[in-house]
Design an enzyme around this catalytic site. Structure first.
Site, PDB file in Angstrom:
ATOM      1  N   GLY A   1       0.871  -1.172   0.000  1.00  0.00           N
ATOM      2  CA  GLY A   1       0.000   0.000   0.000  1.00  0.00           C
ATOM      3  C   GLY A   1       0.906   1.220   0.000  1.00  0.00           C
ATOM      4  O   GLY A   1       2.132   1.099  -0.104  1.00  0.00           O
ATOM      5  N   SER A   2       0.312   2.386   0.173  1.00  0.00           N
ATOM      6  CA  SER A   2       1.118   3.614   0.083  1.00  0.00           C
ATOM      7  C   SER A   2       2.222   3.645   1.141  1.00  0.00           C
ATOM      8  O   SER A   2       3.354   4.051   0.855  1.00  0.00           O
ATOM      9  CB  SER A   2       0.211   4.838   0.210  1.00  0.00           C
ATOM     10  OG  SER A   2      -0.605   4.713   1.366  1.00  0.00           O
TER      11      SER A   2
ATOM     12  N   GLU B   1       4.006   1.381   2.230  1.00  0.00           N
ATOM     13  CA  GLU B   1       5.105   0.444   1.956  1.00  0.00           C
ATOM     14  C   GLU B   1       5.952   0.880   0.765  1.00  0.00           C
ATOM     15  O   GLU B   1       7.059   0.377   0.577  1.00  0.00           O
ATOM     16  CB  GLU B   1       4.562  -0.970   1.683  1.00  0.00           C
ATOM     17  CG  GLU B   1       3.972  -1.648   2.893  1.00  0.00           C
ATOM     18  CD  GLU B   1       2.667  -1.013   3.337  1.00  0.00           C
ATOM     19  OE1 GLU B   1       1.889  -0.566   2.465  1.00  0.00           O
ATOM     20  OE2 GLU B   1       2.450  -0.911   4.564  1.00  0.00           O
TER      21      GLU B   1
ATOM     22  N   GLU C   1      -3.654 -10.809   1.463  1.00  0.00           N
ATOM     23  CA  GLU C   1      -2.571 -11.060   2.426  1.00  0.00           C
ATOM     24  C   GLU C   1      -2.571 -12.486   2.970  1.00  0.00           C
ATOM     25  O   GLU C   1      -1.519 -13.005   3.348  1.00  0.00           O
ATOM     26  CB  GLU C   1      -2.643 -10.053   3.573  1.00  0.00           C
ATOM     27  CG  GLU C   1      -2.303  -8.620   3.159  1.00  0.00           C
ATOM     28  CD  GLU C   1      -3.436  -7.872   2.469  1.00  0.00           C
ATOM     29  OE1 GLU C   1      -4.527  -8.465   2.271  1.00  0.00           O
ATOM     30  OE2 GLU C   1      -3.245  -6.695   2.134  1.00  0.00           O
TER      31      GLU C   1
ATOM     32  N   HIS D   1       0.582  -4.402   4.232  1.00  0.00           N
ATOM     33  CA  HIS D   1       0.125  -3.027   4.319  1.00  0.00           C
ATOM     34  C   HIS D   1      -0.514  -2.718   5.681  1.00  0.00           C
ATOM     35  O   HIS D   1      -1.625  -3.175   5.968  1.00  0.00           O
ATOM     36  CB  HIS D   1      -0.894  -2.761   3.208  1.00  0.00           C
ATOM     37  CG  HIS D   1      -1.430  -1.372   3.238  1.00  0.00           C
ATOM     38  ND1 HIS D   1      -0.623  -0.265   3.316  1.00  0.00           N
ATOM     39  CD2 HIS D   1      -2.703  -0.900   3.194  1.00  0.00           C
ATOM     40  CE1 HIS D   1      -1.369   0.829   3.325  1.00  0.00           C
ATOM     41  NE2 HIS D   1      -2.634   0.475   3.256  1.00  0.00           N
TER      42      HIS D   1
ATOM     43  N   HIS E   1      -6.899 -32.100  19.484  1.00  0.00           N
ATOM     44  CA  HIS E   1      -7.938 -31.324  18.796  1.00  0.00           C
ATOM     45  C   HIS E   1      -9.302 -31.687  19.389  1.00  0.00           C
ATOM     46  O   HIS E   1      -9.808 -30.984  20.248  1.00  0.00           O
ATOM     47  CB  HIS E   1      -7.861 -31.603  17.286  1.00  0.00           C
ATOM     48  CG  HIS E   1      -8.835 -30.813  16.477  1.00  0.00           C
ATOM     49  ND1 HIS E   1      -8.940 -30.929  15.113  1.00  0.00           N
ATOM     50  CD2 HIS E   1      -9.756 -29.891  16.830  1.00  0.00           C
ATOM     51  CE1 HIS E   1      -9.875 -30.103  14.670  1.00  0.00           C
ATOM     52  NE2 HIS E   1     -10.382 -29.489  15.691  1.00  0.00           N
TER      53      HIS E   1
ATOM     54  N   GLY F   1      -4.479 -25.725  11.331  1.00  0.00           N
ATOM     55  CA  GLY F   1      -5.804 -26.054  10.809  1.00  0.00           C
ATOM     56  C   GLY F   1      -6.501 -24.868  10.165  1.00  0.00           C
ATOM     57  O   GLY F   1      -7.690 -24.945   9.849  1.00  0.00           O
TER      58      GLY F   1
HETATM   59  C1  LIG Z   1      -9.958 -20.176   8.083  1.00  0.00           C
HETATM   60  C2  LIG Z   1     -10.849 -21.327   8.466  1.00  0.00           C
HETATM   61  N1  LIG Z   1     -12.181 -21.157   8.446  1.00  0.00           N
HETATM   62  C3  LIG Z   1     -13.003 -22.192   8.761  1.00  0.00           C
HETATM   63  C4  LIG Z   1     -12.483 -23.405   9.141  1.00  0.00           C
HETATM   64  C5  LIG Z   1     -13.385 -24.547   9.587  1.00  0.00           C
HETATM   65  N2  LIG Z   1     -13.309 -25.715   8.677  1.00  0.00           N
HETATM   66  C6  LIG Z   1     -12.601 -26.810   9.017  1.00  0.00           C
HETATM   67  S1  LIG Z   1     -12.723 -28.032   7.883  1.00  0.00           S
HETATM   68  C7  LIG Z   1     -13.727 -27.103   6.905  1.00  0.00           C
HETATM   69  C8  LIG Z   1     -14.257 -27.669   5.628  1.00  0.00           C
HETATM   70  C9  LIG Z   1     -13.277 -27.801   4.512  1.00  0.00           C
HETATM   71  O1  LIG Z   1     -13.946 -28.237   3.375  1.00  0.00           O
HETATM   72  P1  LIG Z   1     -13.237 -28.844   2.130  1.00  0.00           P
HETATM   73  O2  LIG Z   1     -12.010 -28.108   1.795  1.00  0.00           O
HETATM   74  O3  LIG Z   1     -14.243 -28.952   1.055  1.00  0.00           O
HETATM   75  O4  LIG Z   1     -12.742 -30.274   2.605  1.00  0.00           O
HETATM   76  P2  LIG Z   1     -13.610 -31.575   2.916  1.00  0.00           P
HETATM   77  O5  LIG Z   1     -13.820 -31.596   4.396  1.00  0.00           O
HETATM   78  O6  LIG Z   1     -14.870 -31.507   2.144  1.00  0.00           O
HETATM   79  O7  LIG Z   1     -12.685 -32.670   2.476  1.00  0.00           O
HETATM   80  C10 LIG Z   1     -13.974 -25.853   7.485  1.00  0.00           C
HETATM   81  C11 LIG Z   1     -14.798 -24.798   6.864  1.00  0.00           C
HETATM   82  C12 LIG Z   1     -11.071 -23.511   9.198  1.00  0.00           C
HETATM   83  N3  LIG Z   1     -10.477 -24.645   9.588  1.00  0.00           N
HETATM   84  N4  LIG Z   1     -10.287 -22.473   8.840  1.00  0.00           N
END
Ligand SMILES: Cc1ncc(C[n+]2csc(CCOP(=O)(O)OP(=O)(O)O)c2C)c(N)n1
Ligand SMILES: [Mg+2]
Length: 526
Positions: A25-26, A28, A47, A70, A280, A400
């Site tokens: 952005g500006s 940077e 990003e 930015h 988890h 994750g």
């Molecule tokens: C940034 C983010 N937002 C939401 C989630 C919650 N989440 C975990 S698994 C998932 C589904 C992923 O779907 P896909 O890529 O189609 O894989 P599939 O389970 O169908 O194999 C979500 C939305 C996350 N882990 N990270």
């Protein structure tokens, strides 16, 4: 005297941080002025994708990487992706632009008030230099902290600092080097070797750090000396051990009770290069079975300090593997042969079972292919079919946080030119980092994205069952055609409908990025 900018560019050059992933952005632009020709600026269009690409690149090269973001808005957009870099211990050096010094207090537009505080919970070090002449030293600290602590760092620089004149005390930083040596002393080494040699049924648990630190093959030597079972630590982001090796038992389930059950009957669990543990699903129980002792060896002091059980030695796992291999007797029996993969399961109807897709990858692609995986419901199918025997074969979003897979694959491919790279990405995950396709097209990165389209957030349906929420809304994602999205970003694509067609497409070796969309059946992660 040269400018602060000149000295800073020179420092980055000497440290080899000349590939910059960014979205400017500006604020940077003054940092980017007069950038020497040896620098390569890799533009990302969002990003999250910038950090994902930098994360993949840094993991593939094993070196700190500069990220240019930015102000507050760009830094904020990057934070989700940074959570993955924190968990994978990726040394990202984030430099963000700040308003000129006199405009921060009155909160002019684009002033990031208390910029370090914004990022502090995630990065191991965040600062804004107190004066322009401290910028080169602070930049050096950002690089060295990232390198030593293996965690992202954040430096906010008021943009009028770059053109300021350096003083002579800015220059010594150019010649600095910082190194880490963490070999256990003789007594610690003897004690550990004694504990391991005395174990009747030892088990080995390996973390992603083993692969990041280039210890994949050393871990095999140690395991074969010990002759006991080997697991990958829960919530794995790299593969630390060949997954069809006769001693390998898979990735530990990410719950307290099942981990404890896996250790039943072992008097010693030796954990190398992993936190203890990144659980988890909340499945309560005793951390360890009665009579099981746990020893953790990690270079990550914080991972040692926060573990809820066990003895910890903060040391380089490589040095420890070396001393253990020397100290332990050679095994009396051979460990046996690598296990073949089972026949892949098939699905009813026109969709392919993910196992068929993975078997095709395994058979059609070279042995040293690096896979960046972000398909959450297909985890068990993946490990049943794949045969990964080389270091750096597998990357997964470490915290994750979706949005790593597609950008991470671009970064890994840029970091290891010549090595085949495949991104295996779900139809939900792809959307969080989709803009990386544009960067791949612009840089003509040879890369295959295999897009698994099951029409849903498959893993969340499985979680719904686990958590007693069978009826949550917002889990289906129909109506997405990634071939058209990819074409729009300049990436050629194919929609593949049969297994023979998929095998034929995978056997091609294009010198540019491509996306292969496959309709797949819904499966469960475990
Ligand atoms: C940034 C983010 N937002 C939401 C989630 C919650 N989440 C975990 S698994 C998932 C589904 C992923 O779907 P896909 O890529 O189609 O894989 P599939 O389970 O169908 O194999 C979500 C939305 C996350 N882990 N990270
Ligand atoms: Mg899906």
């Amino acid at each position: 005297m040269p400018s602060v900018r000149r000295v800073s560019h020179e420092f980055l050059q000497r440290q080899g941080l000349t590939t910059v992933f960014g979205n400017p952005g500006s604020n940077e632009l003054p940092f980017l002025a007069e950038l020497p020709g040896s620098f390569r600026y890799v533009l990302g269009l969002h990003e999250g994708a910038v950090v994902g690409m930098a994360d993949g690149y840094a993991q593939a090269t094993g070196r700190p990487v500069l990220v240019n973001l930015h102000a507050a808005s760009g830094s904020g957009n990057a934070m989700g992706a940074l959570t993955n870099a924190v968990a994978s211990r990726t040394p990202l050096v984030v430099v963000a632009g700040q308003q000129v010094r006199s405009a921060i207090g009155p909160q002019a537009n684009l002033a990031n008030v208390d910029a370090p505080a914004l990022m502090k919970p995630l990065v191991c070090w965040a600062a804004e230099p107190a004066c322009a002449q401290d910028v080169p030293r602070a930049l050096a600290q950002a690089v060295f902290e990232a390198q030593l602590q293996r965690r992202p760092t954040y430096l906010s620089v008021p943009y009028d600092d770059w053109a300021a004149e350096a003083d002579e005390n800015c220059l010594p930083v150019l010649d600095r080097s910082v190194r880490l040596a963490a070999t256990p002393d003789a007594e610690q080494g003897r004690r550990l070797a004694g504990q391991v040699a005395a174990a009747r049924r030892p088990a080995l648990v390996l973390g992603g750090d083993i692969d990041s630190a280039g210890l994949f093959d050393d871990a095999v030597r140690l395991a074969e000396r010990l002759g006991g079972p080997v697991w990958a630590a829960p919530s794995q982001f790299r593969l630390p051990f060949p997954n069809r090796h006769p001693l390998f038992r898979g990735v530990l389930p990410a719950g307290i009770a099942p981990v404890s059950r896996a250790f039943e009957g072992h008097d010693l669990v030796l954990v190398l290069g992993a936190p203890v543990f990144r659980y988890h699903e909340y499945l309560p129980g005793r951390y360890l079975p009665e009579g099981t002792r746990l020893i953790q060896v990690t270079a990550d002091a914080s991972a040692a300090a926060r573990a809820p059980m066990g003895e910890a030695l903060v040391a380089d796992p490589g040095a420890v593997i070396e001393l253990l291999v020397k100290a332990l007797d050679a095994p009396k029996t051979s460990v046996g042969d690598y296990r073949p993969a089972p026949e892949p399961l098939t699905a009813e109807g026109p969709r392919l079972h993910p196992e068929q897709v993975f078997a095709a990858l395994r058979d059609a692609l070279p042995r040293d292919t690096a896979y960046v995986v972000e398909s959450t419901s297909t985890n068990s199918s993946w490990w049943r079919q794949m045969d990964l025997r080389r270091p750096g074969s597998y990357y997964f979003p470490a915290a994750g946080g979706l949005g790593f897979g597609l950008p991470g694959a671009v970064g890994v491919a840029m970091g290891q030119p010549g090595r085949p790279v495949v991104g295996v990405v779900g139809d939900g995950s792809a959307n969080y980092g989709i803009t990386a396709l544009w960067t791949a097209a612009q840089h003509r990165v040879p890369l295959t994205i295999v897009l698994l389209r099951n029409g849903t957030y498959g893993a969340l349906r499985w979680f719904g069952g686990l958590l007693g929420v069978p009826d949550a809304p917002g889990l289906d994602i129909p109506g997405l055609d990634f071939t058209r999205v990819a074409e729009g970003y300049g990436v050629p694509s194919r929609h593949v409908t049969g297994i023979d067609e998929l095998r034929a497409v995978l056997a091609e070796r294009p010198d540019h990025p491509r996306l292969v969309q496959v309709d797949t059946a819904l499966t469960t992660p475990s």
